[in-house]
Scaffold this active site. Structure first.
Site, PDB file in Angstrom:
ATOM      1  N   ASP A   1      74.127-100.463-110.326  1.00 44.80           N
ATOM      2  CA  ASP A   1      74.710-101.090-112.049  1.00 44.80           C
ATOM      3  C   ASP A   1      73.598-102.621-111.985  1.00 44.80           C
ATOM      4  OD1 ASP A   1      75.700-102.602-109.995  1.00 44.80           O
ATOM      5  OD2 ASP A   1      77.043-103.331-111.423  1.00 44.80           O
TER       6      ASP A   1
ATOM      7  N   GLU B   1      78.296-102.869-108.490  1.00 44.28           N
ATOM      8  CA  GLU B   1      78.085-103.969-107.277  1.00 44.28           C
ATOM      9  C   GLU B   1      78.064-105.225-108.240  1.00 44.28           C
ATOM     10  OE1 GLU B   1      75.701-107.556-105.110  1.00 44.28           O
ATOM     11  OE2 GLU B   1      75.532-106.316-107.599  1.00 44.28           O
TER      12      GLU B   1
END
Length: 403
Positions: free
Chosen positions: A85, A172
């Site tokens: 991400d 994350e």
């Protein structure tokens, strides 16, 4: 041991896939679009003859490469981890990467007067966005560098190396990257995240981190008859913010100094919400910061009435140094590899966190390696091609180290 010719092409492809996570979502992955990159990586790994294990429900890609060469078969697997991400803070949609060849300053977006470290990159090739989005080097540079390692051992089957385990994780950036991380499926008891910045830096200390959500309940009546009746949640929110130490914010701190960061504010007279992140390297000071948030809420409830302020705090991760102090051989290996490359190794505390911080407390010591990226979470984000290439070489050398 140079980077594969497709290395930068891969990176440019990855950054154009929108994988921005959503810190308000409750599912994992927090955004379905992260699956697009996960599925692409699974296909690429499979095409390179790597055994993959894709957790489709939670969007984790695990992969395993067997050891090769005398002596390596007895060494335990070594892991490399990067996240799928990009930050929720800046758009990752329609990224238009551009390469600034032989950077000499004077770029319309990357100005040396704004970012003095750019002077160190003169003569290098820099990759940046067009300035309307972030680039996504955090952490697609790490993904590309790990994929280069896979490509290298595929193209050079004669090269000896230890067994390698790979994980690409979602979310994350929301602090939830290891929420459904399966340590058994991963299969390594020691690892590195490839999620840092400047080449040559290894990080094994990080913040203790928490998120605080402060909900302020007001009472809205017509302003013409509001005397002794209205309770303005916006003004109480401003009062709450003013009671925190004004110099303990990200823009006033560095190194090991902690902070309170007002990350989001929205609302009206009836209800106003504040969202903070709380950070400190020292566990005792970290706990004191959380207590400060609770104390301010209690004081304002006493002043304006019980139930006016509701403060909830959620721990996100803790300082990996508490675990890493017993596993400094992982740092020593990187120092050895960089020395062999003729490079200088620098250790530095992370003013942030990585998936490795949480994994350290789940039995996988996991310091953080550089990627060659800069200005993360920003439309001014960029990466140095030369630093990325050296990082890619470093990963291969780590996997081939006989210690």
């Amino acid at each position: 041991m140079a980077a594969n010719k497709d290395f930068i092409h891969r990176f440019l492809n990855y950054v154009q896939i929108d994988t921005q996570s959503d810190e308000d979502a409750t599912d994992q992955p927090t955004t379905a679009k992260q699956r697009t990159l996960a599925e692409l990586l699974e296909k690429e790994l499979t095409s390179l003859g790597v055994r993959t294990d894709y957790d489709r429900e939670h969007c984790y890609v695990y992969a395993a490469i067997a050891s090769h060469g005398s002596g390596f078969e007895s060494m335990p697997p070594l892991g490399f981890i990067a996240h799928l991400d990009t930050s929720p803070e800046v758009s990752g949609s329609s990224v238009k990467p551009r390469i600034i060849q032989n950077y000499q300053g004077g770029d319309a977006l990357l100005k040396e007067e704004d970012f003095p470290e750019l002077t160190r990159h003169r003569g290098e090739d820099l990759i940046a966005s067009d300035g309307t989005t972030l680039l996504g080097a955090d952490d697609k540079a790490g993904i590309a560098e790990i994929m280069n390692l896979v490509q290298y051992f595929h193209d050079h089957p004669e090269e000896p190396h230890r067994a390698v385990r790979i994980a690409f994780t979602p979310d994350e950036e929301t602090g939830r990257g290891t929420e459904h991380f399966d340590t058994e499926r991963f299969g390594a008891k020691e690892a590195y995240t490839v999620d840092g910045g400047t080449f040559g830096v290894i990080e094994y200390e990080c913040f203790n981190a928490a998120e605080a959500r402060v909900m302020i309940h007001g009472k809205n009546v017509h302003p013409g008859s509001a005397k002794n009746q209205m309770k303005n949640a916006c003004l109480i929110a401003m009062e709450f913010a003013s009671m925190l130490p004004p110099a303990e914010t990200p823009e006033h701190t560095e190194g090991y100094e902690g902070f309170y960061h007002l990350d989001r504010m929205e609302g009206s007279v009836e209800q106003t919400n504040l969202q903070y992140i709380i950070r400190d390297h020292n566990r005792k000071r970290f706990e004191a910061r959380k207590e400060t948030i609770r104390s301010i809420a209690a004081y304002l409830n006493q002043k304006y009435g019980e139930g006016t302020v509701d403060a909830s705090i959620r721990d996100q991760y803790h300082n990996m140094a508490e675990v890493m102090k017993d596993h400094m051989d992982l740092v020593g290996r990187v120092q050895k590899v960089l020395s062999d490359m003729g490079e200088v190794c620098v250790t530095s505390p992370i003013r942030g966190g990585t998936d490795g911080a949480a994994l350290c407390f789940r039995g996988i010591p996991c310091p953080n390696l550089c990627t060659g990226g800069y200005n993360y979470h920003s439309r001014f984000e960029y990466a140095s091609v030369q630093e990325m290439e050296k990082t890619a070489e470093m990963l291969i050398r780590i996997a081939q180290l006989r210690q």
